[in-house]
Design an enzyme around this catalytic site. Structure first.
Site, mmCIF file in Angstrom:
data_model
loop_
_atom_site.group_PDB
_atom_site.id
_atom_site.type_symbol
_atom_site.label_atom_id
_atom_site.label_comp_id
_atom_site.label_asym_id
_atom_site.label_seq_id
_atom_site.Cartn_x
_atom_site.Cartn_y
_atom_site.Cartn_z
ATOM 1 C CE1 TYR A 1 1.807 -32.234 43.141
ATOM 2 C CE2 TYR A 1 3.393 -31.047 41.810
ATOM 3 C CZ TYR A 1 3.083 -31.797 42.955
ATOM 4 O OH TYR A 1 3.838 -32.232 43.888
ATOM 5 C CB VAL B 1 5.502 -29.206 47.160
ATOM 6 C CG1 VAL B 1 4.225 -29.519 46.635
ATOM 7 C CG2 VAL B 1 5.668 -29.819 48.386
#
Ligand code: GLU
Length: 344
Positions: free
Chosen positions: A260, A278
């Site tokens: 990310y 996630v």
């Protein structure tokens, strides 16, 4: 903690390291004990099913390219792979179509934008890279098959080759992804507008939601990473998961875009190709040597597992795993090390 057969062997595999002073098994136990009490971070809740995760779950698994397993904590606990699926589906697209047709649809440039941003390259109209959602959905669109079930089967069996066992989808997470995936639909429609994805848009999205919902464990992540570290061959089953010539592309894209908005600092501090999701997973690869799989659901502000980042930073530091570690001889000559010649 699972026993390994030969602790001397890991020292040998990690021949370039400082690890003679920090045996791997003890180090994993120490890191697990040190970071388990951390209370920082927050379990992802933007997909309702993910919010059910217990913040205390924590497992660290390492598997070497000769199949030795070092594990501590919740390494058998299943969770959804989420974005860690992205480099692997990209690999499947490369295998099916070859590099240039895939490059025509999805770029390989890092982006400072969020993983789910609705942004395409203004010149080429391509998504910037396959690690952001736009790129991953465009990649899913490339997976072939005579019909949708065959496309899903290809994708699922690809994951099975890496894990060395059949894998399954968590149906509740899949439905939750699908129910809440409006932003991903918006991204897909923007790409359809530019002709980047085919009109089989709904299938591409379904494939994408399904790939995110594949159930894995920390042990599986380590096995997938070890398979990449091993040139694409699962070190335990001996089955090839991806042609060797594509492995470097997966590792490169993980190195530049896998973590990310922390990807740059990760490459700087940790220095090994990795991907996080996630669901709290991190998968990291030390080419030619080993794969790392970590599971701990609380995420930091950038979306990476808090404990996972701590563990990888420590492992990289203690064992000299950074790709550009001074004195690193490179994986291609690791076999030149012998027990006698391994640096001490
Ligand atoms: N299923 C997630 C989404 O598209 C993937 C998120 C991730 O792990 O980055 O929102």
């Amino acid at each position: 903690m699972a026993e390994t057969t030969n602790n001397g062997e890991i020292d040998l595999l990690l021949g370039r390291m400082k690890s003679a002073t920090a045996p791997l098994r003890g180090t994993l136990q120490e890191l697990h004990a040190r970071f388990a009490p951390l209370t920082e971070g927050k379990v992802a809740d933007y997909i309702p099913e993910l919010a059910k995760a217990d913040p205390n779950w924590f497992g660290i698994s390492i598997i070497t390219t000769d199949g030795q397993v070092f594990e501590v904590g919740d390494c058998k606990h299943s969770f959804t792979i989420q974005s860690i699926s992205k480099p692997f589906v990209y690999g499947l697209a490369l295998e099916e179509l070859g590099l240039e047709p895939v490059m025509a649809r999805v770029g390989v440039e890092p982006t400072g934008e969020a993983f789910n941003s609705i942004v395409l390259d203004e010149v080429s109209n391509r998504p910037f890279n396959p690690m952001v959602n736009a790129g991953a959905i465009a990649t899913s669109d490339l997976i072939g098959g005579k019909d949708f079930p065959e496309r899903v089967t290809r994708m699922i069996s690809m994951f099975g080759r890496y894990c060395g066992r059949p894998v399954h989808i968590d149906n509740s997470v899949f439905l939750s992804e699908r129910m809440t995936g409006h932003r991903n639909r918006a991204i897909a429609h923007l790409m359809l507008n530019f002709g980047i994805v085919s009109p089989r848009l709904d299938e591409a999205l379904e494939l994408y939601f399904q790939q995110c919902s594949v159930l894995v464990t920390a042990h599986d992540l380590a096995m997938m990473a070890a398979t990449l570290a091993n040139g694409g061959v699962n070190p335990v089953t001996g089955e090839r998961a991806i042609p060797q010539k594509y492995v470097k592309y997966l590792l490169s894209i993980m190195h530049s875009c896998g973590m990310y908005d922390y990807a740059g600092e990760w490459a700087f501090r940790v220095g090994i190709p990795a991907k996080s999701g996630v669901g709290g997973g991190i998968l990291a690869v030390v080419p030619g040597v080993l794969g790392i799989g970590i599971f701990s659901p609380p995420l930091d502000a950038k979306g990476n597992s808090v404990r996972g980042v701590h563990v990888c930073r420590e492992l990289s530091e203690q064992f000299g795993l950074h790709s550009f570690e001074s004195g690193f001889a490179g994986s291609s000559i690791k076999n030149q090390f012998s027990a006698q010649r391994a640096p001490r």
